[in-house]
Design an enzyme around this catalytic site. Structure first.
Site, PDB file in Angstrom:
ATOM      1  N   ARG A 110       0.827  -1.208   0.000  1.00 25.58           N
ATOM      2  CA  ARG A 110       0.000   0.000   0.000  1.00 25.58           C
ATOM      3  C   ARG A 110       0.854   1.248   0.000  1.00 25.58           C
ATOM      4  O   ARG A 110       1.928   1.246   0.572  1.00 25.58           O
ATOM      5  CB  ARG A 110      -0.860   0.043   1.271  1.00 25.58           C
ATOM      6  CG  ARG A 110      -1.932  -0.943   1.200  1.00 25.58           C
ATOM      7  CD  ARG A 110      -3.031  -0.700   2.203  1.00 25.58           C
ATOM      8  NE  ARG A 110      -3.991  -1.738   1.938  1.00 25.58           N
ATOM      9  CZ  ARG A 110      -4.580  -2.474   2.855  1.00 25.58           C
ATOM     10  NH1 ARG A 110      -4.356  -2.249   4.129  1.00 25.58           N
ATOM     11  NH2 ARG A 110      -5.416  -3.413   2.489  1.00 25.58           N
ATOM     12  N   SER A 139      -7.848  -1.440   4.792  1.00 28.34           N
ATOM     13  CA  SER A 139      -7.622  -2.469   5.795  1.00 28.34           C
ATOM     14  C   SER A 139      -8.915  -3.033   6.388  1.00 28.34           C
ATOM     15  O   SER A 139     -10.018  -2.579   6.109  1.00 28.34           O
ATOM     16  CB  SER A 139      -6.772  -1.894   6.910  1.00 28.34           C
ATOM     17  OG  SER A 139      -7.594  -1.339   7.891  1.00 28.34           O
ATOM     18  N   ARG A 166      -9.428  -3.061   9.654  1.00 26.01           N
ATOM     19  CA  ARG A 166      -9.570  -2.569  11.037  1.00 26.01           C
ATOM     20  C   ARG A 166     -11.019  -2.167  11.333  1.00 26.01           C
ATOM     21  O   ARG A 166     -11.580  -1.278  10.712  1.00 26.01           O
ATOM     22  CB  ARG A 166      -8.588  -1.426  11.317  1.00 26.01           C
ATOM     23  CG  ARG A 166      -8.784  -0.204  10.483  1.00 26.01           C
ATOM     24  CD  ARG A 166      -7.612   0.775  10.636  1.00 26.01           C
ATOM     25  NE  ARG A 166      -6.458   0.306   9.869  1.00 26.01           N
ATOM     26  CZ  ARG A 166      -5.641   1.100   9.185  1.00 26.01           C
ATOM     27  NH1 ARG A 166      -5.804   2.399   9.179  1.00 26.01           N
ATOM     28  NH2 ARG A 166      -4.622   0.603   8.513  1.00 26.01           N
TER      29      ARG A 166
HETATM   30  C1  MIC Z   1      -2.715  -2.606   6.831  1.00 29.00           C
HETATM   31  O1  MIC Z   1      -1.923  -3.131   6.050  1.00 29.00           O
HETATM   32  O2  MIC Z   1      -3.348  -1.565   6.571  1.00 29.00           O
HETATM   33  C2  MIC Z   1      -2.936  -3.268   8.160  1.00 29.00           C
HETATM   34  C3  MIC Z   1      -2.382  -2.390   9.201  1.00 29.00           C
HETATM   35  O3  MIC Z   1      -2.250  -4.490   8.206  1.00 29.00           O
HETATM   36  C4  MIC Z   1      -4.437  -3.482   8.333  1.00 29.00           C
HETATM   37  C5  MIC Z   1      -4.863  -3.972   9.623  1.00 29.00           C
HETATM   38  C6  MIC Z   1      -4.903  -2.936  10.701  1.00 29.00           C
HETATM   39  O4  MIC Z   1      -5.275  -1.795  10.458  1.00 29.00           O
HETATM   40  O5  MIC Z   1      -4.592  -3.295  11.828  1.00 29.00           O
HETATM   41  C7  MIC Z   1      -5.078  -4.379   7.288  1.00 29.00           C
HETATM   42  O6  MIC Z   1      -4.595  -4.419   6.169  1.00 29.00           O
HETATM   43  O7  MIC Z   1      -6.115  -4.979   7.549  1.00 29.00           O
END
Ligand code: MIC
Ligand code: SF4
Length: 754
Positions: A448, A643, A645
């Protein structure tokens, strides 16, 4: 011996009969995706065929994985489910909370100290409920899963969008929010809309400078960040079978960037080699026994147009290395066009830092190929122009590459080795000078590149590439350097070319490690105490959300009408906020601070309709909450991309936002909103987005007869007293409507254990 071998055996034992039943019901040859999905139905053997892109289906995943930044919320929810043990094999991985600052050992010590409370919580919860715990330093969740747990034909979910990485070993592995993980660990079914199928046929063979990463960079360019939504991408063809298993992992990993539910590959020799090399010859032997079920029926790959909803063909012989970015992973530029593109767009071309590693590109092969370039620096009298960093994906890989001399090769070009963790990929990079906000370019092998994601600087232009290209561009210090055609000037003033990268797929001497960082749970965890201090600012036990009041939602105020891209990073930023992932109230202070307000084009600056004053989004929302006024968030397309989250859904829920109304949603975020009892709505007519004014009062009408497939109505009362109304759609099924009514899915589980 592999972990959970009995579970794997049981999956393979039931596969043939379940697949035969599905073939008979659908009356056609099956793709691999369908085979895996139909052999993981909650009901057992299928009794009817499902409609792709339409039917909601209950599944029974084989395992669950969680990373520390999402596991906290997932396990805080699980603790309320009243179960003595997790119902399926589950693991926790400490990887997201380690800051990359100086170098691995120092940074790890700092993290262990700083995050002690959170690690102690995760370690004790894991111990109590029978969850495998991977300590800080063990590695990044997806790499550790690929090395230890993934198996061909299996199905897993994980609280991280890049869980899809395990597709490299032929799994259906899907990223979810913590509430979904909580359900599966509590022994409930996991629901997913039966996906559409995209087939990617790979012809030819990877060669020279091109690597597996370029396949997905190219696919991202074709499909864009939302082209994979609601679909599983299945790769096949000679180009697929001839590439390494870890290369397949890279391709599947970045499938998250096109919004795909997941991606997968059929079982082949590369997977068997990888299983054997990572100490799982037993899994390879079992898989060999059911080989024909671990790939599509031959008719499918012979005639893909007939069996997939969309087919893409890529000729690996002709595929060029790509650089994707800046600021979005789907802006794909082949290296030969970079000069032109950078000039046209005014991208800074001096490469300041090259970063390799991460969960996307940390394999032995990746590192070996990058090291073959680093070696040429001294041999050809060159100097590395940019800084260079490595974040190994796991201790197993780190130990092995150190043993095989790659780390010292990277040392010779002045590299910094960060901890086996997410570090710079998730804003956990304390990059000196980033606070100055200078315009600059970095190149990395992560997945990303949204604004601020790596170092917090909105003016860092990040380009995603293969580790080989990152290394070459770091050596040249120039974004427009095309190693296939261009030369570099060495210390004697000669023009030299870099030779194409080479490297072993797997270590000749095998993998090795002293301490992989695993901690097994207690056999009987009933006496284990889980401690959460009531005064902690990092952890907070959850209070149930209130149930729906039973009437239409009237007089809502507009919190924000977000303009353009609004990813989960905009809704709930990571980086400095990761420390509050276990404390809902504290992390809510980052809610939507990255979203751009449509009315003034500013971030974190919205009008409080009660006072007429402008202020930060979280504070404004808290004022509405205190006044007992509900609000609504409006957004653009692919809202919540990125993500898994669930904080991005829990924060608005916690602070009193009642609905999120957008042109379209990213899958995981939409489910997260539903799970937490929010209303996730889409404009029936996208142009109605334009009708929403800053001072509107908003009513959501029709909730009394809230039903699947039936639209609701939005009534706008503008400031001048005029009104407008329009239809909004939703994708709630009966069960999900119950979640809404109960105030969240967890309230239903809670009620069932009491
Ligand atoms: C990400 O790559 O954005 C993360 C951090 O791994 C997230 C998870 C998170 O926000 O804890 C994801 O990709 O789900
Ligand atoms: Fe970690 Fe980055 Fe991978 Fe997410 S994408 S799991 S932050 S390394």
């Amino acid at each position: 011996m592999a972990f959970d071998i009995e579970m794997i055996k049981a999956v393979y034992d039931r596969m043939p009969a379940r697949i035969a039943a599905a073939r008979a019901l659908t009356g056609k040859p099956l793709t691999l995706t369908e085979k895996i999905l139909y052999s993981h139905l909650w009901e057992g053997t299928a009794t009817s065929a499902y409609a792709r892109g339409a039917s909601y289906v209950d599944f029974a995943p084989d395992r669950v994985a969680m990373q520390d930044a999402t596991a906290q919320m997932a396990l805080l929810q699980f603790m309320q489910a009243g179960r003595p043990q997790v119902a399926v094999p589950s693991t926790v991985h400490c990887d997201h909370l380690i800051e990359a600052k100086v170098a691995s050992t120092t940074d790890l010590k700092v993290a262990v100290d700083k995050n002690k409370e959170v690690y102690d919580f995760l370690s004790s919860v894991s111990d109590k409920y029978g969850i495998g715990f991977w300590k800080p330093g063990a590695g990044i969740i997806h790499q550790v899963v690929l090395e230890n747990y993934a198996f061909p034909g299996g199905m897993m979910i994980g609280t991280d969008s890049h869980t899809v990485n395990a597709g490299g070993l032929g799994m259906i592995a899907i990223g979810v929010g913590g509430a979904d993980a909580c359900d599966v660990m509590a022994g409930l079914a996991w629901e997913l809309k039966f996906p559409k199928l995209i087939g990617v046929k790979l012809t030819g063979k990877l060669n020279g400078w091109t690597s597996a990463k370029d396949v997905i960079l190219k696919v991202a360019g074709i499909l864009t960040v939302k082209g994979g939504t609601g679909a599983v991408v299945e790769y096949f063809g000679e180009g697929a079978t001839s590439m390494s298993c870890t290369g397949k992992g890279t391709i599947c990993n970045m499938g998250a960037e096109i919004g795909a539910t997941t991606s997968t590959f059929g079982y082949d020799d590369s997977m068997a080699r990888y299983l054997e090399s990572t100490g799982r010859a037993d899994v390879a032997a079992l898989a060999n026994g059911v080989k024909e079920h671990l790939t599509a029926d031959p008719e499918v790959y012979a005639n893909p147009e007939k069996y997939f909803d969309q087919v893409i063909e890529i000729d690996l012989n002709a595929l060029e290395p790509h650089l994707n970015g800046p600021f979005t992973p789907d802006l794909a530029t082949p290296i030969s066009k970079m000069k032109e593109m950078a000039e046209k767009n005014g991208w800074p071309t001096k490469v300041e830092v090259g970063l390799i590693g991460s969960c996307t590109n940390s394999s032995y092969e990746d590192i070996a190929r990058a090291a073959s370039l680093a070696k040429q620096v001294a041999a050809k009298g060159l100097k590395t122009k940019a800084q260079f960093t490595i974040t190994p994906g796991s201790e197993l890989v780190r130990y092995t590459i150190e043993r095989d001399g790659f780390i010292s090769t990277f040392d010779s070009i002045g590299a910094t080795v960060f901890s086996n963790a997410c570090g710079p990929c998730i804003g956990q990079w304390a990059r000196p000078g980033a606070e100055k906000g200078e315009k600059n370019t970095i190149v990395h092998s992560f997945n990303r590149n949204f604004a601020k994601r790596a170092d917090g600087n909105p003016n860092t232009f990040a380009f995603v590439a293969s580790p080989e290209m990152v290394t070459a561009l770091a050596i040249a210090g120039d974004l427009t350097f095309n190693p296939l055609t261009d030369t570099l000037t060495n210390d004697k003033g000669e023009q030299v070319k870099l030779d194409a990268p080479t490297g072993d797929e797997l270590p000749k001497l095998g993998f090795d490690v002293e301490d992989a960082g695993y901690q097994a749970p207690a056999a009987d965890g009933s006496a284990v105490q889980v401690k959460v201090s009531p005064t902690s600012d990092r952890l907070q036990l959850l209070d149930p959300f209130a149930a729906w009041e039973g009437s239409d939602l009237k007089g809502l105020k507009l919190l924000i009408k977000a303009k353009g891209k609004c990813t989960t990073d905009h809704i709930s930023m990571a980086g400095p906020w990761l420390k509050f992932r276990g404390h809902l109230d504290n992390i809510s202070n980052n809610m939507l601070i990255g979203a751009v307000n449509f009315f003034n084009e500013k971030t974190d600056n919205v009008k409080n309709a009660l006072t007429g004053e402008y202020g930060p989004v979280p504070a404004t929302q808290r004022a509405y909450k205190a006044a007992g006024v509900g609000t609504i968030v409006v957004g653009d397309t692919n809202y919540g991309e990125g993500s898994s989250r669930e904080h991005a859904a829990m924060e608005p829920r916690h602070l009193g936002v009642r609905a999120v109304l957008v042109k379209s949603f990213a899958r995981i975020h939409e489910t997260n909103l539903k799970k937490q009892g929010m209303l996730a709505l889409t404009f029936a007519n996208e142009a109605d987005y334009d009708k929403i004014q800053e001072d509107d009062s908003i009513n959501i009408v029709g909730l009394g007869s809230f039903a699947p497939e039936k639209s609701l109505t939005i009534e706008l009362v503008h400031a001048d007293g005029s009104t407008e109304s329009f239809a909004v759609n939703h994708t709630y099924n009966e069960q999900q409507i119950e979640w809404f009514k109960a105030g969240g899915a967890l309230n239903i589980i809670r009620a069932s254990v009491k």
